[in-house]
Structures are given as C-alpha cells and as structure tokens.
Design a protein around this motif. Structure first.
Motif, mmCIF file in Angstrom:
data_model
loop_
_atom_site.group_PDB
_atom_site.id
_atom_site.type_symbol
_atom_site.label_atom_id
_atom_site.label_comp_id
_atom_site.label_asym_id
_atom_site.label_seq_id
_atom_site.Cartn_x
_atom_site.Cartn_y
_atom_site.Cartn_z
ATOM 1 N N HIS A 473 -1.855 -2.951 8.428
ATOM 2 C CA HIS A 473 -1.955 -1.895 7.410
ATOM 3 C C HIS A 473 -3.331 -1.264 7.372
ATOM 4 C CE1 HIS A 473 -4.287 -4.157 4.336
ATOM 5 N NE2 HIS A 473 -3.646 -5.223 4.779
ATOM 6 N N CYS A 474 -3.372 -0.098 6.755
ATOM 7 C CA CYS A 474 -4.634 0.578 6.483
ATOM 8 C C CYS A 474 -5.312 -0.101 5.300
ATOM 9 C CB CYS A 474 -4.396 2.047 6.177
ATOM 10 S SG CYS A 474 -5.921 2.926 5.764
ATOM 11 N N HIS A 475 -6.633 -0.365 5.422
ATOM 12 C CA HIS A 475 -7.353 -1.030 4.333
ATOM 13 C C HIS A 475 -8.011 -0.040 3.382
ATOM 14 C CE1 HIS A 475 -8.714 -4.656 2.370
ATOM 15 N NE2 HIS A 475 -8.104 -5.351 3.300
ATOM 16 N N ASN A 476 -7.741 1.268 3.561
ATOM 17 C CA ASN A 476 -7.941 2.186 2.445
ATOM 18 C C ASN A 476 -6.805 1.845 1.483
ATOM 19 O OD1 ASN A 476 -7.495 4.383 0.664
ATOM 20 N ND2 ASN A 476 -8.653 5.734 2.028
ATOM 21 N N LEU A 477 -7.130 1.185 0.363
ATOM 22 C CA LEU A 477 -6.062 0.554 -0.421
ATOM 23 C C LEU A 477 -5.154 1.570 -1.111
ATOM 24 C CD1 LEU A 477 -7.855 -2.586 -1.860
ATOM 25 C CD2 LEU A 477 -6.472 -2.345 0.204
ATOM 26 N N GLU A 478 -5.623 2.829 -1.212
ATOM 27 C CA GLU A 478 -4.715 3.868 -1.719
ATOM 28 C C GLU A 478 -3.664 4.223 -0.666
ATOM 29 O OE1 GLU A 478 -8.163 4.031 -2.914
ATOM 30 O OE2 GLU A 478 -7.011 3.000 -4.453
ATOM 31 N N HIS A 479 -3.924 3.920 0.595
ATOM 32 C CA HIS A 479 -2.936 4.158 1.655
ATOM 33 C C HIS A 479 -2.071 2.924 1.925
ATOM 34 C CE1 HIS A 479 -6.042 7.172 3.575
ATOM 35 N NE2 HIS A 479 -5.629 7.545 2.391
ATOM 36 N N GLU A 480 -2.579 1.763 1.549
ATOM 37 C CA GLU A 480 -2.020 0.483 2.032
ATOM 38 C C GLU A 480 -0.530 0.341 1.781
ATOM 39 O OE1 GLU A 480 -1.217 -3.832 0.601
ATOM 40 O OE2 GLU A 480 -1.172 -1.928 -0.463
HETATM 41 CU CU LIG Z 1 -5.582 4.929 5.649
#
Ligand SMILES: [Cu+2]
Length: 563
Positions: A473-480
C-alpha cells in the motif's frame, strides 16, 4: 496528566582523564587545549532552559499489555490535548528488543466505538500477527501477538492499521517506535549507543484553537494528504535537545500521515546516513539533505564539533518543488519548509572518527528473479488506485510463491508522491526511470520506497517462508485505504524426500539448502515427531539416518509454525 520520561543528559565520558575510553593523539591534543582554556568542567550541568520544550523520550515498553484508549496528554505545556494513547502516551512506549528475543504482547482495544489492529512496520512476523486490517478487534476486546525477532537490528515502528481508520487513528496518536538492537555489534563497529543514540519520531500537526489531535480532512486533503503546520518530535512541539560537540546517532522516522520531509540542518552541514528501514546499508554516506517519506526510517551520525559551546543548530524540513494544484487549506504545503527541532551545543565534546568497516547487507540478486509484476499507481474517479482498482478487504489481488525473488515495478501516473510499503518482506531498490538509484533512502534493505510524480521505480523483493495474507500500500495514509492490495504468500513447498530402506538402516535425504525445514517421522501418519539428531550435509544434499527396520515408517519435512 502524563509526564514524559526525559532522556539522560549527554555524558562527557570521553573527556575525563580517568575515562577508559581510548583517545586518539589528535583528541588528546584537543583535550589538553580545552583544559588549558578552562573549558573542561566535568559534571557541570551546562545548560539552563532553552526556548521551546526539551525533547521527550517515550517510556520503554515494560513487557505488559499495550492498551489503546482515548486520553489526555500534555503536549503543549499547560494545555490538555485529547488524543488516542497507547498506555497513556503519545507516541506510545518504545519497544526495544534484540535479535533472538520474542515479542510477546497483549494488545488491548479500549477505544470508544472503534476497531483496532496494530501493524509492526519493519518486522517480519508470521502473517497472523502482521496486523492486517481483517485482524482488527472490537472495543473491549484484546488479542495476543507472539513474534520471534529473527531479523537484523533495525529501527522499526508500530502503528494502527485498522480497516478504513489507519489515517485517523495514526494521526490521533496510535504509533510508537520499535527498535531491534545489538549494542555489542554497535560497540564493535564504533556506532554510538545508550544516551547518544536518540530515536526521533517526526510527525506534523495541524494547529487548532483547542490544541487537539483532530483528524478532519477536506476533500482536497483526501486527495493530497492531511498536512500539518507544526512538527512534533517524539510528541514534543518546538523541541530542543542539549548536546555536546561530539558525535551523535539519530534514528529518524517520518511518522507524518502525508508530508514528505527533506531532512537537513539549517547551516547545510554534512552528516552521514548509515542505516535504512531494514538495518545497516553497508556505507557511511555523506549528505547535506535527503528526502524521507511517510513510513521510512534512516539512521544518521551527526557531529557538532565545529559549533562553539553556547551555539545551536536546527534540523529542518527544507523546501522542495512539487506541482501541487492550487486551492486547499492555508498553511505550509507539500514541499514547503518547516522547522523540526533545535540542538543546543551546551558542552565541549570530541567527535569520534567515522566507523570505517560497515557490514554490507545481503541484498537480493535481481538476476535470480522469476517474474516481474507491474503496479500502476493512478487516480480513477477521484480515488487512488493500483492497476485501476481500489482496495477491497476481502479480495486477494495476487499470489506470491514463497522463497523467491521478484521484480516489482511501480509506475506513478499521478502528480503526487506515493511511498509504497510492502508487508512481510524487504526489497532492494534497483532503478528510478531506468537509472541507478542515487537517493540515500534507496540504500540497503527497504520496506518503503518513494515513487515520485510520473516516475517508474523497480525493486527486487525477496519473500521468506511465512505464508499468509499481506499488504502492499501507499503510506500516504490519506491514500492507504484505496491504494492498497492484498497478496497471499503461498505455503512453502517442501523439498522432495529420498528414502532408502535397508535391512537395518533407513537413509532419508533431501536437497541442500532447505532453510527452515525440519524432518519428522510417524508410524501411523497421525502422530508425528521430530527426527532425533541433525542431518549431515553430504555433497549438495542433507542426509539423515536411523538404525531400524521399520518398513511402515513415514517421513516428512515440515516448516514449524510461527518460525
Ligand atoms: Cu499515495
């Protein structure tokens, strides 16, 4: 109200004539000069109060339950902040273990109306203890994790990974440091330990009149990340640390939800990066700045010997350009500069020579890879996607054979950063846009790699023997919660057994190496027991034998549970 445990004051052992530390000739000359100038005052508490707040260190985990619950903490002096705490602290207790230990803890959910699971970011646990969102427990419930620490020393962390609540729960406080230590190794290498080895959990906070850790992203922030305007280090705003002029080891974690930090000092001084997500990188890399994305860790050595006593230097997040759209909330945007913390040089000290021998990590050979997988990072209908799909909790997106090396290729088709994190395995960064990677955060074993806007990054990833469901997963937590996939690491296939039955002896052999496999025998195919004695390496096989005549005895290789 919470009181934080403050760090030990830095020691000046190397300056005392009766110290057992070995000084170089150059150091003795400097020492003599300092003494002549009257600047050596052993035992002196050299600093008064500095502006801001002394850096806090969370308590060390005591082996008891880790309880997540709403609480009140004093982050800003004299003000009470509503937060989610672990054992009453933000960040939670620091877990410090050594290789060979077992992390055995009860995780207790005392949140109000929220499920919870904790992920051990950087550890390689059995899948059932990894903290997948489908392992979340309801309020009032608890669960136990038992994780053997079988990996090299590294600076890891833990944080909430609850289905659809990761960003909110991490922002409100559910995170802490997890250090796998080896002080004996560090002493041999010449790396600072003890009170000169300081973890720095760096996160941002969006200020509000009630000084609360409030998570309320707008539509713009769901897309671009929930960015704060103030940095907290170990939960300390406007943090300072009193240091001497010597060499210090700092372990840096970007625990922001979405902010990429360009780490550097305000005087542009050179420091050295020597460890990554997964441990030592094998080098002492001199840098003046580097990018650290959410979820990533590095360890650095910094020396302050060219700053006079009474001076100071600040660690900052420096400006970097990013083509973000107009609009969104006021305040520092992605790429805008922010102060992190200040170091006050309050005592004399002598820098240690840089370690000259750093063991290289055993990174995977991409030429041995069996397949390449492509992950296109995009936006579809306002949602962040991998290969045009949004995450679904119950869908397994792909399967990975155990014990293999794969090439994973991430292609970022968006104008935003995506720090891609893999659970259950580490990888080596191979290339960025077909060029050799040059970033300090691309060295060594990584579990999180930044994929910059419109960039393609290739990594070689090596999978271990622990089957089960893991996450990418993406660790930009708004993207996660959208830009995430489930993958199943398949059961390992045992090597084929060769069984030679003689009149009075049975010889069982199988290909070598066969890491982790254990031979068992049974007379009824129901009750199995481990074969006594170690197998012997014979040519390229492992051989085990027993003196018996038991034509109906059975043999098998098994991978012990919880390895
Ligand atoms: Cu992301």
């Amino acid at each position: 109200m919470i009181s934080f445990q403050l760090m030990d004051k830095p020691k000046l052992e190397c300056l005392r004539p009766d110290s057992s530390s070995v000084l170089t000739r150059r150091q003795w000359i400097k020492l003599t000069a300092l003494a002549a100038a009257g600047m050596l005052l052993p035992g002196r508490r050299a600093f008064a109060a500095h502006p801001g707040n002394e850096l806090r260190l969370p308590p060390i985990w005591d082996g008891g339950p880790l309880t997540a619950e709403p609480g009140h903490v004093e982050i800003w002096p004299g003000r009470i902040t509503n937060a989610l705490t672990i054992n009453g602290h933000v960040p939670g207790p620091t877990i410090r273990l050594k290789r060979g230990d077992r992390f055995d803890a009860e995780i207790v959910n005392r949140l109000t109306g929220e499920d919870l699971v904790l992920h051990w970011h950087g550890l390689k646990p059995p899948a059932k203890f990894d903290g997948h969102p489908n392992q979340s427990v309801s309020p009032g419930q608890s669960y136990r994790v038992k994780i053997p620490i079988v990996q090299d020393p590294a600076f890891c962390w833990y944080h909430a990974h609850t289905h659809d609540l990761t960003a909110s729960q991490v922002y409100r406080g559910l995170a802490g440091a997890f250090m796998i230590d080896d002080p004996e190794r560090d002493a041999v290498l010449g790396l600072p330990t003890g009170s000169r080895d300081i973890p720095l959990l760096i996160r941002d906070w969006k200020s509000n009149p009630s000084f609360a850790l409030t998570y309320a992203p707008s539509m713009f922030e769901h897309m671009w990340g929930y960015l704060g305007n103030t940095i907290l280090v170990n939960g300390t705003p406007d943090a300072w640390l009193s240091v001497d002029q010597g060499t210090w080891r700092f372990r840096l974690l970007n625990a922001c939800n979405a902010r990429v930090l360009r780490i550097g000092f305000d005087d542009n001084r050179t420091f050295h990066v020597f460890a990554s997500d997964g441990g030592l990188t094998g080098m002492m890399e001199p840098v003046t700045a580097f990018d650290l994305s959410p979820g990533q860790r590095v360890e650095i050595l910094a020396s302050f010997d060219n700053i006079p006593v009474g001076g100071s230097v600040s660690l900052r997040s420096l400006f970097f350009p990013i083509a973000a759209p107009a609009g969104g909330p006021a305040g520092p945007r992605q790429g805008d500069p922010l102060p992190i913390m200040t170091f006050h040089i309050d005592q004399v000290g002598i820098s240690d020579p840089l370690p000259t021998v750093m063991p290289a990590p055993d990174l995977p050979d991409e030429l041995l890879s069996r397949r390449t997988r492509n992950f296109n990072l995009g936006v579809v209908n306002g949602q962040h996607t991998i290969n045009n799909q949004v995450y679904q909790l119950g869908r397994t997106d792909f399967e990975v054979p155990p014990g293999e090396i794969e090439i994973w290729q991430f292609t970022n088709q968006t104008a935003n950063h995506h720090p891609m994190h893999v659970h259950g395995a580490f990888f080596k960064v191979l290339s960025r846009n077909a060029s050799l990677p040059t970033l300090p955060t691309d060295r060594g074993w990584r579990d999180t790699v930044t994929v910059f806007p419109n960039e393609t990054v290739r990594v070689a990833i090596r999978f271990g023997p622990r089957p089960g469901l893991y996450l990418l997963h993406c660790h930009n937590l708004e993207h996660e919660h959208e830009m995430m996939q489930n993958f199943a690491l398949l059961d390992p296939v045992p090597p084929p057994l060769d069984i030679q039955q003689g009149e009075s002896q049975v010889v069982v052999s199988w290909p070598n190496p066969s890491d982790g496999w254990v031979l068992e025998s049974s007379d009824d195919l129901v009750r199995w027991q481990a074969a006594e004695g170690e197998p012997q390496a014979v040519a390229n096989r492992l051989e085990w034998w027993e003196t018996t005549h038991a034509p109906s005895r059975f043999y098998r290789l098994v991978m012990p549970a919880n390895l």
